[in-house]
Design an enzyme around this catalytic site. Structure first.
Site, PDB file in Angstrom:
ATOM      1  N   GLU A   1      -6.600  -7.508 -10.253  1.00 36.33           N
ATOM      2  CA  GLU A   1      -6.588  -6.660  -9.286  1.00 36.33           C
ATOM      3  C   GLU A   1      -7.448  -5.419  -9.323  1.00 36.33           C
ATOM      4  O   GLU A   1      -8.046  -5.218  -8.396  1.00 36.33           O
ATOM      5  CB  GLU A   1      -5.090  -6.125  -8.832  1.00 36.33           C
ATOM      6  CG  GLU A   1      -4.908  -5.169  -7.864  1.00 36.33           C
ATOM      7  CD  GLU A   1      -3.355  -4.845  -7.477  1.00 36.33           C
ATOM      8  OE1 GLU A   1      -2.418  -5.217  -8.127  1.00 36.33           O
ATOM      9  OE2 GLU A   1      -3.205  -4.053  -6.562  1.00 36.33           O
TER      10      GLU A   1
ATOM     11  N   GLU B   1       8.014   0.762  -2.956  1.00 35.16           N
ATOM     12  CA  GLU B   1       7.123   0.391  -1.929  1.00 35.16           C
ATOM     13  C   GLU B   1       7.564  -0.573  -0.825  1.00 35.16           C
ATOM     14  O   GLU B   1       7.297  -1.515  -0.260  1.00 35.16           O
ATOM     15  CB  GLU B   1       5.920  -0.616  -2.665  1.00 35.16           C
ATOM     16  CG  GLU B   1       5.384   0.213  -3.682  1.00 35.16           C
ATOM     17  CD  GLU B   1       4.080  -0.781  -4.315  1.00 35.16           C
ATOM     18  OE1 GLU B   1       4.111  -1.967  -4.412  1.00 35.16           O
ATOM     19  OE2 GLU B   1       3.134  -0.201  -4.563  1.00 35.16           O
TER      20      GLU B   1
ATOM     21  N   ASP C   1      -0.244   1.955 -12.450  1.00 33.91           N
ATOM     22  CA  ASP C   1      -0.339   0.802 -11.890  1.00 33.91           C
ATOM     23  C   ASP C   1      -1.253  -0.220 -12.132  1.00 33.91           C
ATOM     24  O   ASP C   1      -2.360  -0.541 -11.501  1.00 33.91           O
ATOM     25  CB  ASP C   1      -0.290   0.784 -10.459  1.00 33.91           C
ATOM     26  CG  ASP C   1      -0.013  -0.605  -9.569  1.00 33.91           C
ATOM     27  OD1 ASP C   1       0.275  -1.414 -10.089  1.00 33.91           O
ATOM     28  OD2 ASP C   1      -0.193  -0.504  -8.415  1.00 33.91           O
TER      29      ASP C   1
HETATM   30  C1  BDP Z   1       0.368  -3.189  -7.023  1.00 35.09           C
HETATM   31  C2  BDP Z   1       0.091  -4.070  -5.941  1.00 35.09           C
HETATM   32  C3  BDP Z   1       0.997  -4.448  -5.018  1.00 35.09           C
HETATM   33  C4  BDP Z   1       2.302  -4.846  -5.798  1.00 35.09           C
HETATM   34  C5  BDP Z   1       2.711  -3.861  -6.581  1.00 35.09           C
HETATM   35  C6  BDP Z   1       3.970  -4.303  -7.478  1.00 35.09           C
HETATM   36  O1  BDP Z   1      -1.035  -3.557  -5.458  1.00 35.09           O
HETATM   37  O2  BDP Z   1       0.273  -5.719  -4.238  1.00 35.09           O
HETATM   38  O3  BDP Z   1       3.105  -5.488  -5.056  1.00 35.09           O
HETATM   39  O4  BDP Z   1       1.733  -3.383  -7.606  1.00 35.09           O
HETATM   40  O5  BDP Z   1       3.785  -4.547  -8.660  1.00 35.09           O
HETATM   41  O6  BDP Z   1      -0.407  -2.966  -8.200  1.00 35.09           O
HETATM   42  O7  BDP Z   1       5.139  -4.339  -6.857  1.00 35.09           O
END
Ligand code: BDP
Length: 718
Positions: free
Chosen positions: A407, A305, A379
C-alpha cells in the site's frame, strides 16, 4: 482435485513454450533441472517414492511429489507402495518409518514440525520425510522438493524444523463484491458468486503455495467487514473453501463485524454485555462450527476508522473481545482483536493511541484472545520504529500484523523486497526484560511465555496471472511465510532460496537479483520518506507524493500533521518535549529515541522536529542530507535497472520485459517523489537544491495538480 492438478501440469509442461513464464507457478515451478551432472546424481538417488499412510493430506503429498519430481527430474514419478523406495514419507509412528528414528529425533519433532534426512541401512541409502501430524509431513515434503529446486547436495541431509509461531495467517482485505482493499493485483481470488459449486483451480494452487511456506491459516474477508459473510448463504461458500484448504493444513477465519447482531440478527443493539447479543454470538458461532468444524475464529477491527465496536456502548476493547472469545472457546476458536485504533475525538498524537488504549487492558483478555498489532504505531509506513505495544502486554498474547500488499511501498509498480523491513522490526530490542528482548521473542511467545502465538500478513494476492501484480511481489508473500515460521531467519537467505526457485540457480543471476532485492527497501524509503518522514502519500489511494495536503476531515489523515515542516525545520516532535510518545518505550529505548544526537538518523524526523541546518552524521545540513537521500533513492533504482539488464540472457523473455517495464515506471515514480517532495519542502527551508542533486523539472503547482481518481486498491466508500 487430482484431475485438476494433472490438467494443470499438462498445461504447464506441454502447451506453454518453455520461455513463456507467466509467473502463475510462483516458486513452485518444478522446471526440469538443466545441469546434467546434478540431474543424474538426483536420478541416481531418487528412483521411487512411497507415501505411507492415508489421509486427504497424504493424497496431496502424493500429488505434490509426483508433480515436483516428474517436473524437476524430467521423467514420470508415480507413487509406489514399496517400503524399499528411495524416498519414504510417512508419519513417525508408521512401522516402516519409526525404525529409522532415534528417541531424541522423535522427541524433537513438534506439532507441525518435520524431519527430512538421508539414512542408510544395509548399504542402501534413502531419504525420509517424517512428522507427527499430516501438516508437518506436507511441510517436510515441500522442504524436500525445495532442496532439489535450490540444487542442494542431498548426501547427508538432516533437517529438523519446528514452527516458532502457532498461527501463521494471511489477512485478505477482500470484499464480497470481489474488490480488494489495498489490492494491486486485480480482483479478489475468492469468486463468491460462483462458490460453493465452482471450485477454481486457483484455490488449490493458493493452498499449495501457502503450505509450501508453512502458512496454516487465512482470514478470507476484509477487516472493514461486511456482516453478510456470517449468513448461511455465505457460510456455505466459506465451508467450500475450508473443505478445500483442510488437507493443506490451512484453517479458515472470518472477520466479524461488531454490529452484525443488528445488521443480520435483527437486534437493536450490539452491546457486548447485553444478554441477547451474547446469545446471538453464541448461536452464530455454533452455526459456523456446524458448517466448518475446525473454523479458526474471528479477526475484528473495532472502533477504528468508523468501524463499530464496544466503545459505541461505553464498553472496553476487552469487553468486546471477551464476549466473542467466550462464544468461540468451547470450539477451540480464537479472536484476533486489532490494536489499530485511533479515536475520532482524540486530539493527541495518533502514534500514542493504540498503546494508551491497550496497555491498561493487559491481563484482562480471555486466554483465547490475541491482540493483533501492526509493526509500527502509525500505519505500515515505508519505515517505522517498532510498535511500543510489543513487550508492553506481558499477560496478553500480542501478535504481529505485517502488510505484504505494498500500500505505502510502491503498490504493484515498484520492486521492493519487504523482508529486510520486517526483520528490522523483528530484531528490534524492546529491552522490556533487559537487553535481547527482541520483538521476535515477544511474537514467538518466548519472552512472556504466551500460551498462543500468531503472525499475520495482509495478503497481496489477486486475479492477475502472476498472483501479485509485480513479479517480485511474490517474494514478499514467500518471505512472509518463512518469517512467520521462524522470525529468526535472514532476509538474505530467504531471498536466495526464492530466486533459485523462481528464476535461476546460476550464481551470477542469484547474486545480481539478491543485491537488487536486498537494497530495494532502503532505496524506496530514500525516494519516498527518508530520515523518518512518514505518511506523505496521496489522499485515499496513497499513490505518489502529496506532502502538501492539509485539508482533510481529520488532521491526522493529512501529511502536514506528520511532517510539520516550517521555517525552522521539519519532523514530528515525539520526544519528551513534544508529544512524549517516546515514553511508551522502555527507558533504555527512550534514552536513544529521545535524543536528537543518539536516535538513528533513519528515525530522526519520526521523533524530532529538527532545524534545517542541523548537522547530520555526514557533515551535511539536514536540508542537504534530505536532498541527497532523495537522490540516492533515485540512483538506487537506476542501479537496479542496470543490474536487471546485465542478466537479460538468463531470464525468460516474459518476466524480463515485465520487470524491465516496471523498473522504468519505478524510476519515474522515484524521480516524481524526489521532485515533488523537494519542491515542497524547499518552500520552508528556502535553500537551494545541492549541486549533486538533479533539480526538479516541473513546478510545485504541477505536482500538486496531479490526480489519480482510478488508482487501484482504494476502498469504494473512501
Ligand atoms: C490502512 C489502510 C486501510 C485499512 C487500515 C486498517 O489504508 O485501507 O483499512 O489500514 O488496517 O493502512 O484497518
Amino acid at each position: 482435485m487430482k484431475y485438476l492438478q494433472s490438467t494443470f501440469l499438462i498445461f504447464v509442461l506441454f502447451i506453454l513454450p518453455a520461455s513463456a513464464e507467466t509467473g502463475y507457478e510462483l516458486w513452485l515451478r518444478y522446471n526440469k533441472i538443466q545441469n546434467p551432472e546434478l540431474l543424474n546424481s538426483y536420478l541416481g538417488q531418487i528412483k521411487a517414492f512411497n507415501v505411507i499412510g492415508t489421509s486427504a493430506t497424504h493424497d496431496v503429498i502424493k500429488n505434490e511429489l509426483s508433480l515436483g519430481l516428474s517436473g524437476l527430474l524430467g521423467q514420470p514419478f508415480e507413487p509406489s507402495t514399496n517400503d524399499d523406495a528411495s524416498l519414504l514419507a510417512g508419519l513417525s509412528d508408521e512401522p516402516s518409518i519409526v525404525k529409522y528414528l532415534s528417541e531424541s529425533e522423535l522427541k524433537q519433532i513438534g506439532k507441525e514440525g518435520y524431519l527430512v534426512k538421508s539414512v542408510s541401512q544395509k548399504e542402501k541409502s534413502r531419504f525420509l520425510i517424517t512428522a507427527k501430524d499430516p501438516a508437518g509431513l506436507l511441510y517436510g515434503t515441500f522442504h524436500f522438493l525445495k532442496l532439489l529446486q535450490t540444487h542442494q547436495n542431498l548426501a547427508s541431509i538432516n533437517v529438523l524444523e519446528n514452527p516458532k509461531v502457532d498461527i501463521r495467517i494471511l489477512n485478505h482485505w477482500d470484499n464480497l463484491d470481489r474488490t480488494s482493499e489495498r489490492g494491486y493485483a486485480g480482483f479478489s481470488i475468492w469468486d463468491w458468486h460462483k462458490l460453493p459449486d465452482y471450485l477454481d483451480q486457483r484455490y488449490i494452487d493458493y493452498a499449495r503455495a501457502n503450505a509450501s511456506i508453512g502458512l496454516n491459516a487465512t482470514v478470507l474477508t476484509n477487516v472493514n467487514a461486511n456482516a453478510l459473510v456470517l449468513t448461511p448463504a455465505y457460510l456455505e461458500k466459506v465451508k467450500a473453501l475450508a473443505d478445500l484448504f483442510r488437507p493443506y493444513g490451512i484453517k479458515v477465519y472470518l472477520t466479524a463485524r461488531f454490529s452484525a447482531p443488528i445488521e443480520i440478527g435483527g437486534l437493536d443493539t450490539a452491546d457486548p454485555l447485553n444478554k441477547e447479543v451474547i446469545k446471538w454470538w453464541e448461536e452464530k458461532v455454533q452455526e459456523i462450527y456446524r458448517y466448518i468444524p475446525d473454523f479458526g475464529g474471528f479477526l475484528v477491527k473495532a472502533n477504528s476508522e468508523g468501524q463499530p465496536g464496544p466503545q459505541n456502548y461505553d464498553r472496553s476493547h476487552a469487553e468486546g473481545a471477551n464476549m466473542m472469545g467466550d462464544a468461540l472457546k468451547p470450539f477451540g476458536g480464537v479472536v484476533m482483536w486489532r490494536a489499530f485504533v485511533y479515536s475520532s475525538e482524540e486530539p493527541d498524537d495518533r502514534a500514542k493511541q493504540a498503546y494508551t488504549e491497550f496497555n491498561p487492558l493487559d491481563g484482562t483478555f480471555r486466554s483465547n484472545v490475541l491482540v493483533q498489532v501492526k509493526n509500527g504505531a502509525i500505519d505500515f509506513q515505508p519505515r517505522e520504529p517498532f510498535h511500543p505495544l510489543f513487550g508492553a502486554m506481558p499477560k496478553t498474547p500480542v501478535m504481529m500484523e505485517f502488510q505484504i500488499t505494498q500500500e505505502y511501498l510502491g503498490q504493484a509498480t515498484q520492486l521492493v523486497y519487504l523482508a529486510p523491513m520486517w526483520k528490522e522490526c523483528l530484531d528490534a530490542d524492546t529491552y522490556v526484560n533487559g537487553k535481547g528482548s527482541t520483538v521476535s521473542k515477544v511474537i514467538d511467545g518466548s519472552l512472556h511465555d504466551y500460551s498462543i502465538t500468531g503472525i499475520a500478513g495482509v495478503a497481496n494476492t489477486g486475479t492477475d496471472i502472476n498472483w501479485t501484480g509485480h513479479p517480485f511481489a511474490q517474494a514478499n508473500w514467500y518471505a512472509f511465510g518463512l518469517l512467520a515460521w521462524n522470525p529468526e531467519q535472514t532476509a538474505d537467505q530467504i531471498a536466495e532460496d526464492w530466486i533459485r526457485m523462481t528464476y535461476s540457480n546460476d550464481p551470477k543471476t542469484i547474486a545480481t537479483i539478491k543485491d537488487m532485492m536486498m537494497n530495494s527497501w532502503e532505496a524506496s524509503v530514500n525516494y519516498m520518506t527518508p530520515l523518518g518522514l512518514h505518511h506523505l502519500m496521496g489522499t485515499g489511494h496513497h499513490y505518489g507524493p502529496a506532502p502538501w495536503v492539509s485539508n482533510l476531515s481529520r488532521a491526522d489523515w493529512t501529511p502536514v500533521y506528520y511532517h510539520k515542516a516550517d521555517a525552522f525545520g521539519v519532523g514530528f516532535d515525539r520526544s519528551e518535549s513534544g508529544s512524549n510518545a517516546v515514553n511508551q518505550y522502555s527507558p533504555e529505548v527512550v534514552k536513544i529515541f529521545n535524543s536528537k544526537d543518539k536516535v538513528p538518523e533513519k528515525f530522526l524526523l519520526w521523533f524530532h522536529h529538527v532545524r534545517w541546518d542541523f548537522e547530520m552524521n555526514s557533515g551535511r545540513t539536514l536540508w542537504n542530507e534530505l536532498a541527497f537521500r532523495y537522490q540516492d533513492g533515485v540512483n538506487a533504482v537506476r542501479k537496479m535497472q542496470g543490474q536487471w539488464q546485465s542478466i537479460k540472457p538468463q531470464i525468460d523473455e516474459n518476466r524480463y520485459r515485465s520487470v524491465q517495464m516496471l523498473l522504468n515506471i519505478q524510476e519515474k515514480e522515484a524521480i516524481w517523489w524526489k521532485d515533488a517532495s523537494l519542491s515542497y519542502f524547499q518552500t520552508f527551508s528556502k535553500q537551494p537544491i545541492p549541486d549533486a542533486v538533479e533539480p526538479p523539472t516541473k513546478s510545485l503547482e504541477y505536482y500538486q495538480s496531479l490526480r489519480f481518481p482510478f488508482a487501484p486498491g482504494i476502498r469504494p466508500s473512501w
